[in-house]
Design an enzyme around this catalytic site. Structure first.
Site, PDB file in Angstrom:
ATOM      1  N   SER A 100       0.852  -1.190   0.000  1.00  0.00           N
ATOM      2  CA  SER A 100       0.000   0.000   0.000  1.00  0.00           C
ATOM      3  C   SER A 100       0.890   1.243   0.000  1.00  0.00           C
ATOM      4  CB  SER A 100      -0.953  -0.036   1.205  1.00  0.00           C
ATOM      5  OG  SER A 100      -1.864   1.019   1.168  1.00  0.00           O
ATOM      6  N   THR A 101       0.775   2.097   1.029  1.00  0.00           N
ATOM      7  CA  THR A 101       1.537   3.343   1.055  1.00  0.00           C
ATOM      8  C   THR A 101       3.036   3.073   0.958  1.00  0.00           C
ATOM      9  OG1 THR A 101      -0.162   4.239   2.525  1.00  0.00           O
ATOM     10  CG2 THR A 101       1.876   5.504   2.306  1.00  0.00           C
ATOM     11  N   HIS A 107      -2.746  -1.002  -3.322  1.00  0.00           N
ATOM     12  CA  HIS A 107      -3.904  -0.142  -3.087  1.00  0.00           C
ATOM     13  C   HIS A 107      -3.791   1.110  -3.944  1.00  0.00           C
ATOM     14  CE1 HIS A 107      -4.287  -2.014   1.191  1.00  0.00           C
ATOM     15  NE2 HIS A 107      -4.874  -2.760   0.268  1.00  0.00           N
ATOM     16  N   MET A 158       0.019   1.076   5.102  1.00  0.00           N
ATOM     17  CA  MET A 158      -0.722   1.439   6.310  1.00  0.00           C
ATOM     18  C   MET A 158      -1.849   0.433   6.536  1.00  0.00           C
ATOM     19  SD  MET A 158      -0.835   4.077   8.503  1.00  0.00           S
ATOM     20  CE  MET A 158      -1.954   4.957   9.593  1.00  0.00           C
ATOM     21  N   ASP A 194      -4.448  -4.824   6.061  1.00  0.00           N
ATOM     22  CA  ASP A 194      -4.883  -5.635   4.929  1.00  0.00           C
ATOM     23  C   ASP A 194      -3.759  -6.598   4.536  1.00  0.00           C
ATOM     24  OD1 ASP A 194      -6.516  -6.553   2.877  1.00  0.00           O
ATOM     25  OD2 ASP A 194      -5.791  -5.050   1.448  1.00  0.00           O
TER      26      ASP A 194
END
Length: 364
Positions: free
Chosen positions: A186-187, A212, A305, A308
């Site tokens: 993600s991030t 994401h 972050m 997930d």
């Protein structure tokens, strides 16, 4: 302490609505707004923000030039707020390459309603950016994050992968000659994926990736990765086969699941609810890999972050897969790997620089 935010956008409507939306959250404080980067730089001399929400196309100085100036002088977390068009997606990829952390899409029409309905995405992106260690970014890749919810100002209901797939049965798979690799991030993941995929040789095992990222951006993201990599990289389509030398990127706004037919693996791109507040969801991908491949798979969870992927990785681990988490020292945000480790589903913790070698070695 609240997260000090600056909004830089040439639209007075966007600035006002965004400021009103963020005021509802006690952990976020809008310290300044600016119509263009020149005004922004003057205000930043008085008080430097923790996070900048930045438009790209503005008068006097474009957002990308401004972003590069920030990253070269005083690296600061930046969330891009970009128009939802194909052109906008390509420009946003350039911004992510220059060091922005994530992207929130905005349409050309209905901006006020859109920003109010998508406030959970904006708030989530700002909170993730505030946790990021931007000094660990390489200023040369891409990125983006959450999916919109339909309840203004409220988080999505946090569903598990049960909402999409049944749980796997442990150790139910016969060995196959080919391994598949499932990656979730993600991030900070857009840059991390560039590091990993660009280092892989042509004969690497087939890879499936959830990053994401909002709808419309994943195709541009995949094209950029493809241009930088020896392997083929593409946005996944329904029934695409997972084959050596290819990486499939889950489309934004859709879940991607792995299926098996004989000794071959392929993906299905499906609709479904947000899982772990994301679509695509790493948990959904990892659970499908546990069900379809088990010990014939490798799982990698990288910077990001939230949690997930933590449950899905534990399911992969329980079905015999080798699983790896990126270490804290090389993560931009050590959220997702930390959660996976705490769930007990990680075989080994490795640095970002080791991921490509692990994929190549265990793939053989």
């Amino acid at each position: 302490m609240p997260i000090n935010v600056m909004i830089v956008d040439d639209s007075a409507v966007v600035r006002q609505v965004m400021e009103d939306v963020l005021k509802r959250h006690h952990d976020i404080k809008v310290i300044a707004t600016a119509a263009d980067p020149i005004f922004a730089m003057a205000k930043m001399q008085q008080q430097w923000p923790d996070v900048i929400v930045l438009d790209i196309e503005m008068p006097r100085m474009d957002g990308i030039t401004f972003l590069k100036k920030i990253m070269s002088t005083r690296p600061t977390p930046v969330v891009i707020c970009s128009t939802l068009t194909e052109k906008g997606a390509d420009i946003t990829m350039e911004a992510l390459s220059a060091g922005a952390l994530s992207a929130i899409t905005k349409p050309t029409l209905g901006l006020k309603d859109f920003l109010q309905d998508s406030s959970a995405d904006l708030v989530s992106a700002i909170r993730a950016a505030a946790c990021a260690r931007v000094g660990r970014l390489r200023t040369a890749p891409l990125r983006a994050d959450p999916q919109r919810t339909k309840v203004p100002g409220a988080p999505a209901p946090k569903l598990t992968a049960d909402a999409v797939l049944d749980a796997p049965v442990a150790n139910s798979h016969l060995p196959t000659t080919e391994k598949i690799v499932a990656v979730g991030t993600s991030t900070g993941g857009t840059q991390a994926l560039e590091v990993v995929l660009s280092a892989l040789p042509r004969n690497s095992p087939g890879i499936v990736v959830v990053q994401h990222m909002p709808e419309k951006f994943t195709q541009s993201f995949a094209k950029r990765l493809d241009s930088l990599s020896e392997i083929d990289v593409k946005e996944a389509e329904h029934n695409d086969r997972i084959v050596p030398g290819r990486a499939l990127i889950a489309p934004g706004g859709k879940h991607m699941v792995v299926k098996r037919s004989g000794a071959q693996y392929f993906v299905e791109v499906i609709d479904g609810p947000l899982v772990s507040r994301h679509r695509p969801s790493v948990d959904v991908l990892f659970r499908s890999v546990a069900k379809a491949a088990g010990r014939n798979a490798i799982g990698v969870i990288m910077t990001g972050m939230g949690d997930d992927g933590a449950r899905g990785m534990k399911e992969m681990f329980d079905t015999g897969a080798k699983t790896f988490a990126q270490d804290e020292a090389s993560c931009v945000v050590f959220g997702m790997p930390k959660e996976a480790i705490e769930h007990g589903g990680v075989t080994e913790v490795i640095s970002l620089s080791q991921v490509a070698g692990v994929i190549e070695r265990h793939g053989r």
